[in-house]
Design a protein around this motif. Structure first.
Motif, PDB file in Angstrom:
ATOM      1  N   GLN A   1       0.832  -1.197   0.000  1.00 23.70           N
ATOM      2  CA  GLN A   1       0.000   0.000   0.000  1.00 23.70           C
ATOM      3  C   GLN A   1       0.872   1.255   0.000  1.00 23.70           C
ATOM      4  OE1 GLN A   1      -3.089   0.460  -0.452  1.00 23.70           O
ATOM      5  NE2 GLN A   1      -3.916   2.171   0.743  1.00 23.70           N
TER       6      GLN A   1
ATOM      7  N   TYR B   1     -13.473   2.640   3.909  1.00 19.63           N
ATOM      8  CA  TYR B   1     -12.525   2.463   2.803  1.00 19.63           C
ATOM      9  C   TYR B   1     -13.255   2.479   1.456  1.00 19.63           C
ATOM     10  CZ  TYR B   1      -8.335   1.354   5.523  1.00 19.63           C
ATOM     11  OH  TYR B   1      -7.242   1.431   6.350  1.00 19.63           O
ATOM     12  N   LYS B   2     -12.632   3.179   0.486  1.00 21.00           N
ATOM     13  CA  LYS B   2     -13.158   3.232  -0.884  1.00 21.00           C
ATOM     14  C   LYS B   2     -11.995   3.073  -1.850  1.00 21.00           C
ATOM     15  CE  LYS B   2     -16.978   6.387   0.288  1.00 21.00           C
ATOM     16  NZ  LYS B   2     -17.611   7.694  -0.018  1.00 21.00           N
ATOM     17  N   GLU B   3     -12.334   2.869  -3.119  1.00 20.04           N
ATOM     18  CA  GLU B   3     -11.296   2.739  -4.132  1.00 20.04           C
ATOM     19  C   GLU B   3     -11.139   4.051  -4.883  1.00 20.04           C
ATOM     20  OE1 GLU B   3     -10.563   0.112  -8.102  1.00 20.04           O
ATOM     21  OE2 GLU B   3     -10.981  -1.001  -6.238  1.00 20.04           O
TER      22      GLU B   3
ATOM     23  N   THR C   1      -7.151   1.279  -2.688  1.00 16.14           N
ATOM     24  CA  THR C   1      -8.087   1.304  -1.569  1.00 16.14           C
ATOM     25  C   THR C   1      -7.555   2.237  -0.485  1.00 16.14           C
ATOM     26  OG1 THR C   1      -8.774  -0.971  -2.021  1.00 16.14           O
ATOM     27  CG2 THR C   1      -9.301  -0.092   0.142  1.00 16.14           C
TER      28      THR C   1
END
Length: 311
Positions: free
Chosen positions: A53, A240-242, A247
């Motif tokens: 990440q 959490y979103k993309e 993400t």
């Protein structure tokens, strides 16, 4: 006199327990375990997810709503400030620029930048321009904005990778207290990655603790500690979103217990890995501003006649 054997004495006590209510008391168990399905993984997989990440995100620019509270047990009360619109720019390795706008009129409430070592903070409503190093901490309840450091926001915003050359990570199976749909407290197991920073022959010091939810295996909390092992930052991540294939949490809360301030960032728009120029992280001292150099003796101010520098 005939003595009773220990075996028969114990048998007699057990037989009398049901009719001797004064010998015991039954208490209800208030907390129960969450029934949410949990996922499993390994320590190595969690470290890889953090490092991957971190590698994916080299820069970001976001439009946010900023919700701030100042105060706590030390001050004796908490002051909640009205939510304001803001903009955040971040670029690795340690650049951050954050602007907050006053409600309705949308003029600048504050403007701060950091290159990872030095920070600058412009507060137009107070006509104050603050300059200092990130490690210089202030605890001035009359100037709560001056306690905020861009580097602290940067460290909470972008979770740093785990460096095997300088850090050791160990896994603990813990649990967190949540609330179900009815508001009841429930316990839910989690993974807690404890990060120790190596320190020569003296072993190491506690650096961070990253808490992963067992429902999605994503970081939902990060504790950051100072060199003495005191909790410096408590960061929470949710929703959490993309964004651009990455993400990322749409809600980040940063709490600094020693300075007693809390900042919530609700992300409205986020762009990841867009080119950011050096001049987007520059902050020029406005003419006539009262200049405050934190950690240094105060010199003659650039403010208009009649005003003085204050620390």
């Amino acid at each position: 006199m005939r003595r009773i054997s220990p075996f028969w004495a114990l048998t007699l006590i057990i037989a009398l327990l049901p009719i001797t209510g004064c010998l015991f008391r039954t208490r209800p168990v208030e907390e129960t375990y969450s029934k949410a399905p949990l996922r499993e993984t390994s320590q190595a997989a969690l470290i890889d997810s953090i490092n991957q990440q971190a590698e994916k995100i080299q820069s970001l620019q976001a439009t946010v709503d900023i919700d701030t509270s100042v105060g706590g047990a030390k001050k004796g009360h908490v002051t909640d400030y009205k939510e304001i619109r803001g903009y955040v720019l971040a670029r690795k390795p340690a650049m951050l620029h954050m602007i907050g706008l006053l409600p309705i009129v949308r003029t600048t409430a504050f403007d701060m930048v950091s290159n990872g070592e030095e920070f600058k903070l412009w507060i137009p409503p107070k006509n104050r321009f603050v300059i200092g190093r990130n490690e210089v901490q202030t605890h001035n309840p009359d100037q709560p904005m001056e306690s905020i450091r861009p580097q602290d926001i940067y460290d909470a915003l972008l979770i740093r990778p785990i460096d095997p050359e300088r850090e050791i990570a160990v896994l603990e199976n813990g649990y967190e207290i949540l609330h179900d749909s009815k508001g009841n407290r429930v316990l839910q197991e989690d993974y807690e990655l404890i990060v120790i920073r190596k320190k020569g022959d003296n072993g190491g010091v506690l650096s961070r603790k990253i808490v992963f939810s067992r429902t999605d295996l994503l970081p939902h909390r990060q504790f950051i500690y100072d060199d003495l092992g005191n909790l410096a930052t408590d960061a929470r991540y949710a929703n959490y979103k993309e964004y651009d294939g990455v993400t990322f949490p749409a809600r980040i809360e940063l709490y600094r217990p020693q300075e007693e301030y809390d900042i919530k960032l609700n992300i409205l728009k986020l762009e990841i890995n867009k080119p950011l120029r050096d001049d987007q992280f520059a902050l020029v001292q406005p003419p006539g501003a009262e200049v405050v150099h934190l950690g240094k003796p105060q010199s003659i101010s650039a403010a208009p006649p009649g005003s003085r520098n204050r620390r």
